[in-house]
Design a protein around this motif. Sequence first.
Motif, short mmCIF file in Angstrom:
data_model
loop_
_atom_site.label_atom_id
_atom_site.label_comp_id
_atom_site.label_asym_id
_atom_site.label_seq_id
_atom_site.Cartn_x
_atom_site.Cartn_y
_atom_site.Cartn_z
N MET A 49 -19.96 -37.96 12.61
CA MET A 49 -19.75 -39.52 12.39
C MET A 49 -20.65 -40.11 13.47
N ASP A 50 -20.90 -41.54 13.16
CA ASP A 50 -21.79 -42.24 13.95
C ASP A 50 -20.92 -43.23 14.78
N LEU A 51 -21.17 -43.52 16.13
CA LEU A 51 -20.71 -44.66 16.76
C LEU A 51 -21.58 -45.52 16.99
N ASN A 52 -21.41 -46.85 16.74
CA ASN A 52 -22.30 -48.07 17.31
C ASN A 52 -21.56 -49.18 17.90
N ALA A 53 -22.48 -49.88 18.73
CA ALA A 53 -21.94 -51.08 19.26
C ALA A 53 -23.23 -52.19 19.37
N ASP A 54 -22.81 -53.21 19.58
CA ASP A 54 -23.78 -54.46 19.90
C ASP A 54 -24.15 -54.46 21.22
N LEU A 55 -25.42 -54.61 21.42
CA LEU A 55 -26.02 -54.63 22.80
C LEU A 55 -27.05 -55.82 22.86
N ALA A 56 -27.47 -56.18 24.09
CA ALA A 56 -28.52 -57.10 24.39
C ALA A 56 -27.93 -58.41 24.01
N GLU A 57 -26.54 -58.65 24.44
CA GLU A 57 -26.08 -59.96 23.95
C GLU A 57 -26.03 -60.98 25.17
N GLY A 58 -26.54 -60.60 26.00
CA GLY A 58 -26.62 -61.54 27.37
C GLY A 58 -27.79 -62.54 26.93
N PRO A 111 -39.86 -50.22 3.37
CA PRO A 111 -38.69 -49.94 2.19
C PRO A 111 -38.02 -48.43 2.70
N GLY A 112 -38.36 -47.90 3.77
CA GLY A 112 -37.88 -46.56 4.23
C GLY A 112 -37.07 -46.92 5.33
N LEU A 113 -36.58 -48.26 5.84
CA LEU A 113 -35.77 -48.58 6.73
C LEU A 113 -34.41 -48.79 6.35
N ALA A 114 -33.32 -47.76 6.98
CA ALA A 114 -31.93 -48.00 6.66
C ALA A 114 -31.19 -49.29 6.85
N VAL A 115 -30.38 -49.44 6.21
CA VAL A 115 -29.50 -50.61 6.32
C VAL A 115 -28.00 -50.30 6.67
N LEU A 116 -27.10 -50.93 7.38
CA LEU A 116 -25.86 -50.89 7.64
C LEU A 116 -24.91 -51.75 7.26
N GLY A 117 -23.95 -51.44 6.62
CA GLY A 117 -22.94 -52.90 6.19
C GLY A 117 -21.68 -52.53 5.79
N THR A 174 -28.75 -46.62 2.34
CA THR A 174 -28.01 -47.59 2.48
C THR A 174 -26.79 -46.66 3.46
N HIS A 175 -25.98 -47.37 4.42
CA HIS A 175 -25.04 -46.44 5.16
C HIS A 175 -23.85 -47.38 5.21
N ARG A 176 -22.61 -47.06 5.20
CA ARG A 176 -21.32 -47.65 5.27
C ARG A 176 -20.73 -48.00 6.68
N SER A 203 -0.10 -52.93 3.89
CA SER A 203 -0.49 -52.07 3.18
C SER A 203 -1.75 -51.08 3.49
N GLU A 204 -1.85 -50.09 2.81
CA GLU A 204 -2.65 -49.08 3.04
C GLU A 204 -4.13 -49.17 2.25
N ILE A 205 -5.25 -49.00 2.81
CA ILE A 205 -6.74 -49.05 2.22
C ILE A 205 -7.34 -48.08 2.67
N ARG A 206 -8.39 -47.63 1.76
CA ARG A 206 -9.05 -46.50 2.31
C ARG A 206 -10.66 -47.21 2.39
N VAL A 207 -11.37 -46.83 3.75
CA VAL A 207 -12.67 -47.40 4.01
C VAL A 207 -13.54 -46.15 4.35
N LEU A 208 -14.27 -45.90 3.30
CA LEU A 208 -15.31 -44.76 3.78
C LEU A 208 -16.47 -45.35 4.45
N ALA A 209 -16.77 -44.52 5.58
CA ALA A 209 -17.67 -45.12 6.51
C ALA A 209 -18.88 -43.93 7.03
N ASP A 210 -20.05 -44.27 7.34
CA ASP A 210 -20.87 -43.25 8.05
C ASP A 210 -21.24 -43.55 9.56
N SER A 211 -20.61 -44.75 9.91
CA SER A 211 -20.65 -45.31 11.40
C SER A 211 -19.46 -46.29 11.42
N ILE A 212 -18.92 -45.94 12.96
CA ILE A 212 -17.89 -46.77 13.49
C ILE A 212 -18.24 -47.74 14.39
#
Length: 253
Positions: free
Chosen positions: A1-10, A135-141, A158-160, A209-218
């Motif tokens: 699993m990958d962990l991501n965060a938003d940076l450089a937002e100053g 065209p080889g650049l990955a995308v996250l969404g 593509t990555h979820r 309610s319960e939902i299922r969210v499949l992810a490659d990154s949190i």
Amino acid sequence: MDLNADLAEGFGRWELGDDEALLGVVTSANVACGFHAGDATVIRSAVERAAERGVAVGAQVAYRDLAGFGRRFIDVPRRELTDDVLYQIGALEGFARVAGTEVRYVKPHGALYNAIVHHAEQAAAVVDAVRAYDPGLAVLGLPGSQWLEQAERAGLPTHREAFADRAYTPEATLVSRREPGAVLHDPDEIAQRCLALAAGEPIRAVDGSEIRVLADSICVHGDSPGAVDIARTVRDRLADAGVELRPFAAGGR
């Protein structure tokens, strides 16, 4: 699993989030590109620190909206939005090259992220930009979004993504920040939910309610109160459970 965060937002003397601390926790960094946040010095510093720590660098592209922090929808024509996204990726790539790394993926920010869940034309505009750049650049969404569906059809890697600290609707989309309870704050509750996400188990939506969210990154938001503590708690809980943490986007594209 990958962990991501938003940076450089100053911006200038205005600081938001603790980039240095978060870079000691996450495996991928969504770096602002100057349209919703970040100036040249803030962006370069974040990229350099990420490169030093082996954290994957991603371009967090957004509407041109510094005043609104990129959290307001803008009805941008397709070609104009494509050009704006190209501009942002290219700017970040320059800093990445100087730091001895590269931009490995693209993740839209804020209102643009939410718009292209359903807005087909704007999703296509962002896909056009990434394909034109590399065209080889990955995308996250968001899983099931127009953005990822169109990117996959265009041949982009593509990555979820799932969100550690955001509430979900029963349709597995994010609850608007304007709604009460949209952002979660309890580190233990968030970490437990991330364990479920990593295991592919259901989580609770805002209505119970319960939902299922499949992810490659949190994603752990860097601008939330207690973000560093939340990120560390999530990482420790995942590591203790035997979940391997690594960037979802490999280098050397």
